[in-house]
Design a protein around this motif. Structure first.
Motif, PDB file in Angstrom:
ATOM      1  N   ALA A   1     -35.447  75.168  52.303  1.00 20.67           N
ATOM      2  CA  ALA A   1     -34.998  74.194  53.292  1.00 20.67           C
ATOM      3  C   ALA A   1     -33.990  73.214  52.712  1.00 20.67           C
ATOM      4  O   ALA A   1     -33.063  72.772  53.409  1.00 20.67           O
ATOM      5  N   SER A   2     -34.125  72.853  51.444  1.00 22.37           N
ATOM      6  CA  SER A   2     -33.227  71.875  50.846  1.00 22.37           C
ATOM      7  C   SER A   2     -31.800  72.381  50.742  1.00 22.37           C
ATOM      8  O   SER A   2     -30.869  71.588  50.582  1.00 22.37           O
ATOM      9  N   GLY A   3     -31.599  73.686  50.853  1.00 22.18           N
ATOM     10  CA  GLY A   3     -30.252  74.249  50.809  1.00 22.18           C
ATOM     11  C   GLY A   3     -29.619  74.433  52.173  1.00 22.18           C
ATOM     12  O   GLY A   3     -28.508  74.961  52.274  1.00 22.18           O
ATOM     13  N   GLN A   4     -30.325  74.002  53.242  1.00 20.05           N
ATOM     14  CA  GLN A   4     -29.821  74.164  54.604  1.00 20.05           C
ATOM     15  C   GLN A   4     -29.585  72.795  55.233  1.00 20.05           C
ATOM     16  O   GLN A   4     -29.976  71.772  54.694  1.00 20.05           O
ATOM     17  N   ASN A   5     -28.985  72.793  56.399  1.00 23.87           N
ATOM     18  CA  ASN A   5     -28.946  71.613  57.262  1.00 23.87           C
ATOM     19  C   ASN A   5     -29.853  71.879  58.451  1.00 23.87           C
ATOM     20  O   ASN A   5     -29.690  72.891  59.136  1.00 23.87           O
ATOM     21  N   GLY A   6     -30.821  70.992  58.679  1.00 26.56           N
ATOM     22  CA  GLY A   6     -31.616  71.087  59.889  1.00 26.56           C
ATOM     23  C   GLY A   6     -33.100  71.292  59.764  1.00 26.56           C
ATOM     24  O   GLY A   6     -33.851  70.787  60.607  1.00 26.56           O
ATOM     25  N   PRO A   7     -33.610  72.030  58.758  1.00 24.25           N
ATOM     26  CA  PRO A   7     -35.059  72.286  58.763  1.00 24.25           C
ATOM     27  C   PRO A   7     -35.870  71.011  58.598  1.00 24.25           C
ATOM     28  O   PRO A   7     -35.475  70.112  57.862  1.00 24.25           O
ATOM     29  N   LEU A   8     -37.002  70.944  59.283  1.00 21.85           N
ATOM     30  CA  LEU A   8     -37.925  69.859  59.024  1.00 21.85           C
ATOM     31  C   LEU A   8     -38.494  70.018  57.616  1.00 21.85           C
ATOM     32  O   LEU A   8     -38.701  71.132  57.136  1.00 21.85           O
ATOM     33  N   SER A   9     -38.782  68.898  56.985  1.00 19.97           N
ATOM     34  CA  SER A   9     -39.340  68.961  55.633  1.00 19.97           C
ATOM     35  C   SER A   9     -40.803  69.390  55.654  1.00 19.97           C
ATOM     36  O   SER A   9     -41.337  69.818  54.637  1.00 19.97           O
ATOM     37  N   ARG A  10     -41.459  69.241  56.799  1.00 17.15           N
ATOM     38  CA  ARG A  10     -42.874  69.563  56.961  1.00 17.15           C
ATOM     39  C   ARG A  10     -43.773  68.684  56.096  1.00 17.15           C
ATOM     40  O   ARG A  10     -44.863  69.084  55.733  1.00 17.15           O
ATOM     41  N   THR A  11     -43.313  67.484  55.786  1.00 15.87           N
ATOM     42  CA  THR A  11     -44.131  66.596  54.968  1.00 15.87           C
ATOM     43  C   THR A  11     -44.875  65.557  55.803  1.00 15.87           C
ATOM     44  O   THR A  11     -45.940  65.096  55.398  1.00 15.87           O
ATOM     45  N   GLU A  12     -44.347  65.157  56.967  1.00 12.33           N
ATOM     46  CA  GLU A  12     -45.001  64.113  57.767  1.00 12.33           C
ATOM     47  C   GLU A  12     -46.120  64.667  58.645  1.00 12.33           C
ATOM     48  O   GLU A  12     -47.176  64.086  58.751  1.00 12.33           O
ATOM     49  N   GLN A  13     -45.875  65.786  59.292  1.00 18.12           N
ATOM     50  CA  GLN A  13     -46.882  66.354  60.170  1.00 18.12           C
ATOM     51  C   GLN A  13     -47.762  67.321  59.371  1.00 18.12           C
ATOM     52  O   GLN A  13     -47.336  67.863  58.359  1.00 18.12           O
ATOM     53  N   PRO A  14     -48.974  67.558  59.829  1.00 14.97           N
ATOM     54  CA  PRO A  14     -49.906  68.394  59.037  1.00 14.97           C
ATOM     55  C   PRO A  14     -49.615  69.884  59.164  1.00 14.97           C
ATOM     56  O   PRO A  14     -50.441  70.662  59.640  1.00 14.97           O
ATOM     57  N   PHE A  15     -48.424  70.296  58.729  1.00 18.10           N
ATOM     58  CA  PHE A  15     -48.075  71.714  58.806  1.00 18.10           C
ATOM     59  C   PHE A  15     -48.973  72.561  57.910  1.00 18.10           C
ATOM     60  O   PHE A  15     -49.380  73.648  58.262  1.00 18.10           O
ATOM     61  N   TRP A  16     -49.249  72.052  56.728  1.00 17.57           N
ATOM     62  CA  TRP A  16     -49.987  72.865  55.750  1.00 17.57           C
ATOM     63  C   TRP A  16     -51.437  72.417  55.609  1.00 17.57           C
ATOM     64  O   TRP A  16     -52.178  73.031  54.836  1.00 17.57           O
ATOM     65  N   THR A  17     -51.830  71.343  56.277  1.00 21.13           N
ATOM     66  CA  THR A  17     -53.159  70.786  56.036  1.00 21.13           C
ATOM     67  C   THR A  17     -53.997  70.814  57.309  1.00 21.13           C
ATOM     68  O   THR A  17     -53.456  70.657  58.416  1.00 21.13           O
ATOM     69  N   PRO A  18     -55.317  71.006  57.176  1.00 21.88           N
ATOM     70  CA  PRO A  18     -55.938  71.380  55.902  1.00 21.88           C
ATOM     71  C   PRO A  18     -55.539  72.803  55.514  1.00 21.88           C
ATOM     72  O   PRO A  18     -55.331  73.641  56.401  1.00 21.88           O
ATOM     73  N   PRO A  19     -55.427  73.094  54.235  1.00 23.15           N
ATOM     74  CA  PRO A  19     -54.978  74.427  53.814  1.00 23.15           C
ATOM     75  C   PRO A  19     -55.821  75.558  54.384  1.00 23.15           C
ATOM     76  O   PRO A  19     -55.297  76.635  54.702  1.00 23.15           O
TER      77      PRO A  19
END
Length: 403
Positions: free
Chosen positions: A171-189
């Protein structure tokens, strides 16, 4: 009419949910429990006519990757207006209030998935890309060339950290993707892993270099059986081949993979470029729109392509906060801005002037300066067109999350 624009309270939830049900269907929506509503990170706004809710929206405080940085973003969703009140300017009034709050919170850009792009163009948003569902035939995928030096295995809860690292690297190499850090995309695992039939990892030299999350689907007749693929992200061509080949092993019982992706043609995600047959069918398109809220917060420190010398530009925005003139310098790949006092009403000013829509398109790298002129979103001297186009190029627009 006595119109009031304000944040929605819990007491407004019955009407807020009713209006959402009318606009988006799906039957009556229950009012959430108070503790769940109060703990939710999103912000809800409404326009009230003599105390009755006439329109509504929701704002998600998220971050998006643009030009190598995580940019604070106001993600807009759930915009609805009572049918009897449509066309009366309620959307504009509601956005003015919600975006003023977003700027105060430090959110530099705003994005949304529109049902009708024309409504939001008038507010300074522009389409920069699309989040699509694409069908690809698995018997063609199965013919992908074998990878070298890659193994695949099923992910477990212990692998979620490695999966998030792969997503961040992509994602860091693109423009546009959400970082997925604020919303619980990965949690709980445990829930993230449990939501899928499987998450396949591609491993090279002991390091996870790609993953695909998939739901098998029901049935065993390739003619009418489909699997869903939410993410297929690879950091190397070998990892991409390994992931596609794993999906291709289902081709005798599953005919189609419906893949959530973005980009097409020259802008296609590189994971697709390893396939021997790129015939696919786009079955759903969700345009993605962007508006810059704060020029300096969006650009200061951005990693841009280096160009020689200072590049002046100006913006005529839909409100005072976005209008202004700046000079941008890229030193060591990092952008530095200086606000410049320029009277844009003076016909003899010396710089190119962007509309808010043109700024959104240029910022995302979605259009060149030349094309912005063709669309009426850039005027003034052409001296710096090449530099503007070059500075903001180099990263494709990709989206992987719908809100």
């Amino acid at each position: 009419m006595a119109m009031t624009v304000r944040r929605v309270t819990y007491e407004d939830q019955p009407e807020y949910q009713r209006l959402g049900s009318e606009a988006f269907g799906g039957g009556p929506r229950p009012v959430p429990a108070r503790e769940l509503w109060e703990s939710a990170p999103d912000r809800e706004w409404g326009v009230f006519d003599d105390g009755a809710l006439a329109s509504r929206l929701r704002v998600y405080g998220i971050t998006s990757w643009f030009h190598g940085g995580r940019i604070p973003t106001a993600g807009i969703a759930g915009v609805a207006v009572e049918p009897e009140r449509r066309g009366n300017g309620l959307v504009g009034a509601m956005f003015d209030a919600a975006l003023a709050e977003a700027r105060e919170r430090g959110e530099a850009i705003s994005t949304l998935f529109p049902s009708a792009p024309g409504i939001y163009r008038r507010l300074g948003y522009e389409v920069i890309g699309s989040f699509d569902d694409v069908d690809v035939q698995l018997d063609r995928v199965a013919r992908t060339g074998p990878p070298a030096g890659v193994t695949t295995r099923r992910a477990t809860v212990a692998d979620v950290e490695a999966i998030t690292a792969v997503h961040a690297a992509w994602a860091s190499g693109q423009n546009g993707p959400l970082s997925r850090t604020e919303q619980p995309f990965w949690t709980p695992p445990e829930k993230y892993v449990g939501d899928y039939t499987g998450i396949t990892l591609a491993v090279q030299d002991g390091v996870v270099s790609g993953f695909a999350s998939w739901i098998r689907g029901t049935g065993d007749n390739p003619a009418d059986t489909m699997m869903e693929v939410d993410d297929l992200i690879a950091l190397t061509p070998e990892a991409a081949r390994a992931l596609w080949l794993t999906l291709g092993t289902f081709s005798t019982v599953v005919g189609t993979a419906r893949v959530a992706t973005s980009g097409s043609g020259a802008g296609m995600d590189p994971a697709w470029l390893v396939l021997p047959d790129l015939r696919l069918r786009r079955v759903a398109e969700r345009p993605y729109m962007l508006r810059v809220l704060d020029v300096e917060r969006a650009l200061e420190g951005a990693w841009l392509a280096p160009v020689a010398g200072d590049v002046p530009f100006a913006v005529r925005g839909p409100e005072v906060g976005l209008s202004g003139a700046w000079t941008i310098e890229v030193s060591g790949g990092v952008a530095h801005l200086e606000r410049t006092p320029v009277d844009l009403a003076d016909a003899h000013h010396d710089r190119p002037v962007l509309t808010a829509n043109g700024l959104a398109l240029l910022y995302a790298g979605a259009q060149s300066a030349r094309n912005l002129r063709l669309a009426g979103h850039l005027e003034g001297p052409e001296t710096w067109d090449g530099a503007l186009s070059a500075m903001f190029s180099g990263r494709q627009v990709h989206v992987r999350d719908y809100f």
